[in-house]
Design a protein around this motif. Structure first.
Motif, PDB file in Angstrom:
ATOM      1  N   GLN A 102       0.832  -1.198   0.000  1.00 22.79           N
ATOM      2  CA  GLN A 102       0.000   0.000   0.000  1.00 22.79           C
ATOM      3  C   GLN A 102       0.874   1.259   0.000  1.00 22.79           C
ATOM      4  OE1 GLN A 102      -2.558  -0.274   3.435  1.00 22.79           O
ATOM      5  NE2 GLN A 102      -3.043   1.886   3.299  1.00 22.79           N
ATOM      6  N   GLU A 106       1.367   4.181  -2.837  1.00 21.63           N
ATOM      7  CA  GLU A 106       1.246   5.618  -2.565  1.00 21.63           C
ATOM      8  C   GLU A 106       2.453   6.374  -3.108  1.00 21.63           C
ATOM      9  OE1 GLU A 106       0.708   6.379   1.633  1.00 21.63           O
ATOM     10  OE2 GLU A 106      -1.043   5.074   1.656  1.00 21.63           O
ATOM     11  N   GLU A 109       2.405   6.485  -6.823  1.00 21.21           N
ATOM     12  CA  GLU A 109       1.411   7.447  -7.300  1.00 21.21           C
ATOM     13  C   GLU A 109       1.937   8.870  -7.183  1.00 21.21           C
ATOM     14  OE1 GLU A 109      -2.147   7.838  -4.961  1.00 21.21           O
ATOM     15  OE2 GLU A 109      -3.338   8.230  -6.750  1.00 21.21           O
ATOM     16  N   LYS A 110       2.639   9.112  -6.072  1.00 21.79           N
ATOM     17  CA  LYS A 110       3.193  10.448  -5.867  1.00 21.79           C
ATOM     18  C   LYS A 110       4.226  10.755  -6.948  1.00 21.79           C
ATOM     19  CE  LYS A 110       5.079  13.382  -2.261  1.00 21.79           C
ATOM     20  NZ  LYS A 110       6.397  13.761  -2.776  1.00 21.79           N
ATOM     21  N   LEU A 113       2.490  11.423 -10.195  1.00 26.15           N
ATOM     22  CA  LEU A 113       1.842  12.743 -10.239  1.00 26.15           C
ATOM     23  C   LEU A 113       2.877  13.858 -10.299  1.00 26.15           C
ATOM     24  CD1 LEU A 113      -1.029  12.182  -7.700  1.00 26.15           C
ATOM     25  CD2 LEU A 113      -1.292  12.743 -10.091  1.00 26.15           C
ATOM     26  N   ASP A 114       4.042  13.611  -9.651  1.00 26.60           N
ATOM     27  CA  ASP A 114       5.089  14.637  -9.687  1.00 26.60           C
ATOM     28  C   ASP A 114       5.639  14.820 -11.090  1.00 26.60           C
ATOM     29  OD1 ASP A 114       4.945  15.359  -7.101  1.00 26.60           O
ATOM     30  OD2 ASP A 114       6.603  14.109  -6.381  1.00 26.60           O
ATOM     31  N   VAL A 118       0.695  17.581 -18.369  1.00 28.81           N
ATOM     32  CA  VAL A 118      -0.711  17.914 -18.584  1.00 28.81           C
ATOM     33  C   VAL A 118      -0.962  18.096 -20.072  1.00 28.81           C
ATOM     34  CG1 VAL A 118      -2.524  19.554 -18.054  1.00 28.81           C
ATOM     35  CG2 VAL A 118      -0.755  19.062 -16.382  1.00 28.81           C
TER      36      VAL A 118
ATOM     37  N   SER B  92      -6.890   8.417  -3.982  1.00 31.03           N
ATOM     38  CA  SER B  92      -6.182   8.784  -2.755  1.00 31.03           C
ATOM     39  C   SER B  92      -6.302  10.277  -2.492  1.00 31.03           C
ATOM     40  CB  SER B  92      -4.717   8.403  -2.895  1.00 31.03           C
ATOM     41  OG  SER B  92      -4.127   9.209  -3.868  1.00 31.03           O
ATOM     42  N   LEU B  94      -3.936  12.276  -2.042  1.00 31.22           N
ATOM     43  CA  LEU B  94      -2.945  12.987  -2.856  1.00 31.22           C
ATOM     44  C   LEU B  94      -3.512  13.272  -4.245  1.00 31.22           C
ATOM     45  CD1 LEU B  94       0.077  13.864  -2.923  1.00 31.22           C
ATOM     46  CD2 LEU B  94       0.456  11.767  -4.177  1.00 31.22           C
ATOM     47  N   ARG B  95      -4.183  12.282  -4.804  1.00 31.81           N
ATOM     48  CA  ARG B  95      -4.738  12.458  -6.147  1.00 31.81           C
ATOM     49  C   ARG B  95      -5.825  13.535  -6.136  1.00 31.81           C
ATOM     50  NH1 ARG B  95      -4.488   9.996 -10.978  1.00 31.81           N
ATOM     51  NH2 ARG B  95      -2.950   8.547 -10.188  1.00 31.81           N
ATOM     52  N   ARG B  98      -4.000  16.864  -5.996  1.00 32.78           N
ATOM     53  CA  ARG B  98      -3.296  17.207  -7.232  1.00 32.78           C
ATOM     54  C   ARG B  98      -4.265  17.489  -8.365  1.00 32.78           C
ATOM     55  NH1 ARG B  98       2.189  15.703  -7.031  1.00 32.78           N
ATOM     56  NH2 ARG B  98       2.834  16.305  -4.959  1.00 32.78           N
ATOM     57  N   LEU B 102      -4.662  20.909 -10.421  1.00 36.09           N
ATOM     58  CA  LEU B 102      -4.539  21.028 -11.875  1.00 36.09           C
ATOM     59  C   LEU B 102      -5.712  21.806 -12.473  1.00 36.09           C
ATOM     60  CD1 LEU B 102      -3.277  17.590 -13.137  1.00 36.09           C
ATOM     61  CD2 LEU B 102      -2.178  19.793 -13.383  1.00 36.09           C
TER      62      LEU B 102
END
Lengths: 122, 457
Positions: A102, A106, A109-110, A113-114, A118, B92, B94-95, B98, B102
């Motif tokens: 888990q 996380e 995912e971080k 996303l970092d 886009v 999550s 965090l998502r 974020r 955005l």
């Protein structure tokens, strides 16, 4: 890490054949004779494991430390525990791996996303 | 030298721009015609209210009847607030952060004595995303153990510390405790001496959420969203919000009762005194109280002058003193609170001046003009708070969850207009004759007892 386990577990006949071999192998690796569980052997020097250890309940955390200290003591003395205190196969349950998974999800995912880029669609 | 073609291009651009600007302008005119009242509707059991000024941004809020007043154990409302926008079954924390970042949105959760408010502010076109997000927060937050220990508890300690270092907040909190005991008197944050570990954990918070996040207990309020779009998205996303709690428990609601009394707390962080009386509830059953609050005042509404309000005039010479009077209105009770803070000696003088001012109103020695000014000011305050986007959302939402429809602002303005000097006189007399609430925080050697300044507690 590449593992054959998922491939084997998907095929019941194969896992039935390999089960005795696996059980023998686990027994031969010897950690159960020191009273440890498999999850006690996780290397702690990783961020994800450190976080996961903090998320254990206080009882689980205490028991884990107890098992490790007992095992270290045995190791000093070049002894094994008496057979009655060995970890039984049914006691050797995973209590940490799912938390580590888990935490790793996380962190992944971080990272994702970092480094996300886009794409504007409008 | 400017070529003809570039000139032509500029003209074309300008024409283009003016053409593009037109719809916006037209919208602005439409907004001016808008009355500013919320339209409420019922979307499959969930009450939704919206108003649309056709601006480029939207605010969407869920107001849940779940504030500190209703919590069965201390701290649950805070826990619920902190668990907003944390891990849900689908994504999550965090998502969530974020993604809304955005989209340029802002997420905010807060709690008051009566409500927990989850609010999102965003660009108009992102309404579906944020409607879905709020529905998800309400219906499928996970309330995990590790988030409780790693985030909720950590933040709670900081908030507790900030709250308890603020003498004004502390005095007001104590005043509520003295005035209403349980219910509205519950502290906004559990005090540091509360053994909250006994009462606050993720399981209790989850079961509290199960009870309060149900369709009849929440309202969805939108500012700047067309009601057709809103009901369409709400119908789609809020399907999973249960219409009754799964555990079968229901919220314990007790009517508020005013007690009154005195509480003194020593504190090194400053001096504050709150003198409070039974006030008027939000529905404004006692409009005299609103006018009385404006008349007592304390803060000048104009520059370079102490203004017309009695307390501002009386305390103009007192160094470092800050006075505010407000009617803190709740759904079934209110508290007319005069908050004084500053150096201990000044606060003492201010407290004495407050009682004198109230007595002068009770004697009827206040000029007609001052009353007229106070009525106008009270009217402005009511209308202004109904127009401020955030305050308006909270007000409309709590109106819906408590009475079934947004509060009638026009009605309370009318009631305020009808207040006369005689009504003020009798009200002030009744307040002085009844039991007051006095809460003192700071240097207790200097700060007066209620008895000394002439109040009955």
């Amino acid at each position: 890490m590449v593992s054959l386990a998922p491939y084997v577990l998907k095929r019941p006949w194969l896992s039935r054949i390999l089960k005795p071999v696996a059980s023998w192998y686990v027994g031969a690796s010897g950690y159960r004779k020191l009273g440890l569980r498999y999850d006690d052997l996780m290397e702690e020097e990783r961020e994800s494991v450190q976080i996961a250890l903090k998320r254990l309940s206080s009882k689980e955390s205490y028991d884990r430390i107890y098992r490790i200290r007992r095992a270290v003591q045995c190791s000093y003395q070049h002894k094994l525990l008496p057979k009655s205190e060995w970890t039984k196969p049914e006691e050797d349950v995973s209590y940490l791996q799912h938390i580590i998974d888990q935490v790793e999800a996380e962190i992944a995912e971080k990272d994702a996303l970092d480094t996300a880029s886009v794409i504007k669609k409008h | 030298m400017i070529s003809r073609s570039s000139l032509a291009r500029n003209a074309q651009k300008a024409a283009c721009r003016s053409w593009a600007a037109q719809p916006l302008q037209r919208r602005a005119f439409a907004a001016a015609a808008n009355t500013g009242a919320f339209e409420s509707s019922d979307v499959s059991g969930l009450k939704v209210a919206s108003r649309d000024a056709h601006g480029p941004t939207t605010k969407l809020a869920i107001v849940a009847k779940a504030g500190t007043r209703y919590q069965p154990l201390p701290g649950l409302a805070v826990g619920l607030e902190e668990f907003a926008f944390k891990n849900t079954q689908r994504r999550s924390a965090l998502r969530i952060t974020r993604e809304s970042e955005l989209l340029g949105g802002q997420l905010n959760a807060s709690h008051t004595r009566e409500a927990v408010v989850l609010q999102a502010s965003f660009l108009r076109e992102d309404l579906p995303y944020f409607a879905e997000l709020l529905a998800e927060v309400v219906s499928s937050t996970k309330y995990t153990t590790h988030e409780f220990h790693e985030d909720v508890e950590r933040v709670l300690h900081h908030k507790q510390a900030t709250f308890n270092a603020d003498v004004n907040a502390l005095a007001l909190d104590n005043a509520h405790a003295v005035a209403f005991h349980a219910g509205l008197g519950a502290p906004l944050y559990p005090t540091p001496s509360t053994p909250y570990q006994k009462y606050l954990n993720e399981e209790y918070i989850a079961s509290y959420a199960d009870v309060v996040y149900t369709k009849p207990n929440i309202a969805l309020v939108a500012e700047g969203a067309p009601s057709q779009d809103l009901s369409k998205w709400v119908g789609q996303f809020f399907k999973d919000v249960p219409s009754a709690s799964q555990s079968g428990q229901s919220l314990k609601v007790e009517a508020s009762k005013y007690y009154g009394g005195e509480q003194r707390t020593s504190h090194t962080g400053g001096n504050a005194v709150v003198i409070a009386f039974p006030g008027s509830e939000v529905s404004n059953a006692k409009p005299e109280i609103a006018v009385l609050a404006a008349l007592l005042g304390g803060q000048s509404s104009i520059k370079w002058s102490s203004g017309y309000s009695l307390l501002a005039k009386a305390t103009a010479g007192t160094a470092g003193l800050s006075v505010t009077t407000s009617n803190l209105a709740y759904s079934d009770a209110g508290l007319l609170a005069i908050q004084l803070s500053g150096p201990a000696a000044s606060v003492r003088k201010g407290a004495e001046a407050t009682v004198k001012a109230l007595e002068s109103i009770a004697n009827g020695s206040v000029s007609k003009e001052d009353v007229a000014k106070a009525v106008a000011n009270a009217k402005f305050n009511v209308l202004d708070s109904a127009q401020q986007p955030d305050a308006a959302l909270h007000l409309a939402g709590s109106g819906i969850v408590n009475t079934g429809s947004p509060y009638d602002i026009a009605g309370s303005v009318k009631a305020i207009e009808a207040v006369t000097a005689d009504a003020l006189k009798t009200t002030a007399k009744a307040l002085l004759d009844g039991k007051a609430t006095v809460s003192t925080v700071g240097d207790l050697f200097v700060l007066p007892y209620a008895e000394e300044i002439g109040l009955r507690v």
